[in-house]
Design a protein around this motif. Structure first.
Motif, mmCIF file in Angstrom:
data_model
loop_
_atom_site.group_PDB
_atom_site.id
_atom_site.type_symbol
_atom_site.label_atom_id
_atom_site.label_comp_id
_atom_site.label_asym_id
_atom_site.label_seq_id
_atom_site.Cartn_x
_atom_site.Cartn_y
_atom_site.Cartn_z
ATOM 1 N N PRO A 195 57.919 6.037 1.945
ATOM 2 C CA PRO A 195 57.224 6.853 0.938
ATOM 3 C C PRO A 195 56.168 7.776 1.546
ATOM 4 O O PRO A 195 56.010 8.916 1.110
ATOM 5 N N GLN A 196 55.450 7.278 2.563
ATOM 6 C CA GLN A 196 54.438 8.122 3.197
ATOM 7 C C GLN A 196 55.089 9.315 3.901
ATOM 8 O O GLN A 196 54.599 10.443 3.823
ATOM 9 N N MET A 197 56.199 9.074 4.597
ATOM 10 C CA MET A 197 56.939 10.167 5.218
ATOM 11 C C MET A 197 57.440 11.148 4.171
ATOM 12 O O MET A 197 57.402 12.371 4.362
ATOM 13 N N HIS A 198 57.922 10.605 3.062
ATOM 14 C CA HIS A 198 58.464 11.458 2.001
ATOM 15 C C HIS A 198 57.399 12.409 1.466
ATOM 16 O O HIS A 198 57.664 13.595 1.205
ATOM 17 N N LEU A 199 56.179 11.909 1.300
ATOM 18 C CA LEU A 199 55.089 12.769 0.847
ATOM 19 C C LEU A 199 54.838 13.916 1.825
ATOM 20 O O LEU A 199 54.658 15.075 1.425
ATOM 21 N N VAL A 200 54.816 13.594 3.115
ATOM 22 C CA VAL A 200 54.579 14.623 4.133
ATOM 23 C C VAL A 200 55.731 15.639 4.152
ATOM 24 O O VAL A 200 55.509 16.847 4.280
ATOM 25 N N LEU A 201 56.953 15.164 4.017
ATOM 26 C CA LEU A 201 58.115 16.058 3.988
ATOM 27 C C LEU A 201 58.032 17.020 2.804
ATOM 28 O O LEU A 201 58.341 18.216 2.937
ATOM 29 N N GLN A 202 57.637 16.519 1.651
ATOM 30 C CA GLN A 202 57.493 17.391 0.487
ATOM 31 C C GLN A 202 56.391 18.420 0.707
ATOM 32 O O GLN A 202 56.488 19.572 0.265
ATOM 33 N N ALA B 198 65.187 13.662 12.825
ATOM 34 C CA ALA B 198 65.726 14.137 11.557
ATOM 35 C C ALA B 198 65.313 13.213 10.412
ATOM 36 O O ALA B 198 65.347 11.983 10.552
ATOM 37 N N PHE B 199 64.968 13.813 9.263
ATOM 38 C CA PHE B 199 64.600 13.083 8.055
ATOM 39 C C PHE B 199 65.465 13.620 6.916
ATOM 40 O O PHE B 199 65.304 14.773 6.517
ATOM 41 N N VAL B 200 66.375 12.803 6.407
ATOM 42 C CA VAL B 200 67.342 13.258 5.409
ATOM 43 C C VAL B 200 66.822 12.950 4.003
ATOM 44 O O VAL B 200 66.517 11.801 3.678
ATOM 45 N N LEU B 201 66.733 13.991 3.178
ATOM 46 C CA LEU B 201 66.229 13.845 1.812
ATOM 47 C C LEU B 201 67.343 13.817 0.779
ATOM 48 O O LEU B 201 67.215 13.169 -0.262
ATOM 49 N N LYS B 202 68.442 14.535 1.033
ATOM 50 C CA LYS B 202 69.595 14.549 0.129
ATOM 51 C C LYS B 202 70.863 14.506 0.953
ATOM 52 O O LYS B 202 70.911 15.023 2.063
ATOM 53 N N GLY B 203 71.911 13.899 0.378
ATOM 54 C CA GLY B 203 73.182 13.800 1.078
ATOM 55 C C GLY B 203 73.581 12.354 1.285
ATOM 56 O O GLY B 203 72.878 11.422 0.865
ATOM 57 N N PRO B 204 74.702 12.126 1.971
ATOM 58 C CA PRO B 204 75.197 10.762 2.171
ATOM 59 C C PRO B 204 74.222 9.854 2.914
ATOM 60 O O PRO B 204 74.247 8.642 2.736
ATOM 61 N N ILE C 254 73.214 18.747 1.275
ATOM 62 C CA ILE C 254 72.552 18.064 2.389
ATOM 63 C C ILE C 254 71.222 18.763 2.623
ATOM 64 O O ILE C 254 71.180 19.953 2.959
ATOM 65 N N LEU C 255 70.143 18.038 2.426
ATOM 66 C CA LEU C 255 68.802 18.588 2.643
ATOM 67 C C LEU C 255 68.069 17.691 3.631
ATOM 68 O O LEU C 255 67.947 16.484 3.398
ATOM 69 N N LYS C 256 67.639 18.266 4.728
ATOM 70 C CA LYS C 256 66.887 17.479 5.699
ATOM 71 C C LYS C 256 65.883 18.343 6.430
ATOM 72 O O LYS C 256 66.013 19.570 6.492
#
Length: 348
Positions: A181-188, A83-89, A117-119
């Motif tokens: 940051p690299q994971m975040h780019l792939v998630l987007q 799991a990769f959480v982008l928004k939420g607690p 909650i966005l993941k």
């Protein structure tokens, strides 16, 4: 007031949905779409099968009130949830859940009300799961492989009634990580897939494999960083290790505005001197040095695989000054950031 549901399976609270009932970034009619019931809140779970043994889940919820799911005894096939959480607690966190393919009893899941909650989750089932775990073990130093195999089996397979200090250390290492940051780019890129039809699934499969590779590299780095503590019992108490690992996650969880050392010490309930002392024992550098080293390595990774502007990379990794970033990057890698990026892209 919290809403509590008692369920016979984890996703029993969701409802099958039609495409016109939710707003999605992209969709194919082979996707499975499940909707949050209106009395609980709003949102959906979108499930995409990109190949045999590999699924992508996009989950986007917001509950009106605190929501508690109590799941009775149920059986889940052997799989790894990544799991990769982008928004939420827990935004900025990545978690692993490896289920043993046997009955699990009385699990409780809690969600706060009034927060989106966005993941994105990857579900790895056989045969992909075996390939992933075999590849992970191959990357570990020989001294850690046997311990890793035994600990993974004991912790996730529930084959022992108690968890030894070494197993506990492994658990804190591999269960949680930072969304880099690299994971975040792939998630987007997954959330905003620009393709349709078969090209969509080829694109999403590639991105899922890229995400698996990045998380695997992170796990190996975590274990190798703690190799002395894992192979030499008694050097650190498991509670101390847990606190230092928590400090590292808090430090890297917000690169744009990380906590100060004093704030970090308060959050993990250690004094500043003790935090610095144990942090250096574990990572061989101070928290500040570790943060700067991490930022530079993330910048290097992004510049190696993307034509993104250097100014944007600086912002992503949390530097406030372009000149300070350029000096630090040149000192570490021997070349200025733009020249490094041009060299790497020319070799692709």
């Amino acid at each position: 007031m919290a809403i509590t549901l008692s369920l016979d399976r984890p996703d029993a609270w969701l409802q099958r949905s039609r495409l016109d009932e939710v707003s999605l970034n992209h969709f194919d009619y082979s996707d499975m779409l499940l909707r949050c019931p209106e009395y609980l809140g709003r949102g959906y779970c979108q499930r995409l099968t990109v190949r045999d043994g590999l699924k992508i889940l996009i989950l986007d919820y917001e509950f009106y009130d605190d929501f508690i799911r109590q799941v009775q005894t149920f059986k889940i096939p052997t799989k790894l949830e990544m799991a990769f959480v982008l928004k939420g607690p827990e935004a900025g966190r990545s978690r692993l859940f490896l289920t043993p393919g046997r009955e699990v009893s009385n699990s409780v899941f809690q969600y706060p009300g009034g927060q989106r909650i966005l993941k994105v989750e990857l579900l790895l089932e056989l045969p992909i799961l075996k390939i992933f775990l075999d590849g992970l073990l191959e990357k570990l130093p020989i001294a850690l492989r046997q311990s890793a195999e035994e600990c993974f089996d004991a912790i996730y397979g529930f084959t022992t009634p108690s968890i030894s200090p070494t197993m506990e250390k492994f658990y804190f290492l591999v269960n949680e990580g930072v969304v880099t940051p690299q994971m975040h780019l792939v998630l987007q890129q997954i959330l905003n897939c620009p393709f349709e039809g078969c090209h969509r699934y080829l694109y999403l499969e590639g991105k899922a494999l890229e995400l698996m590779t990045l998380r695997s590299q992170q796990i190996v780095e975590q274990l190798v960083s703690f190799a002395p503590q894992l192979t030499e019992p008694g050097t650190l108490q498991s509670d101390e290790l847990r606190r230092i690992y928590q400090a590292k996650e808090l430090l890297l969880g917000n690169l744009q505005n990380p906590p100060s050392v004093d704030e970090l010490a308060r959050q993990v309930n250690l004094n500043r001197r003790k935090l610095n002392e144990i942090f250096q024992q574990v990572f061989h550098m101070t928290p500040f040095e570790y943060l700067q080293d991490y930022r530079l390595k993330q910048a290097q990774s992004i510049l190696s695989h993307s034509d993104i502007k250097v100014e944007d990379v600086i912002q992503i990794v949390g530097y406030r000054s372009r000149s300070n970033f350029a000096v630090a990057f040149r000192k570490k890698f021997g070349v200025n950031p733009k020249h490094y990026q041009q060299q790497q892209l020319a070799n692709v």
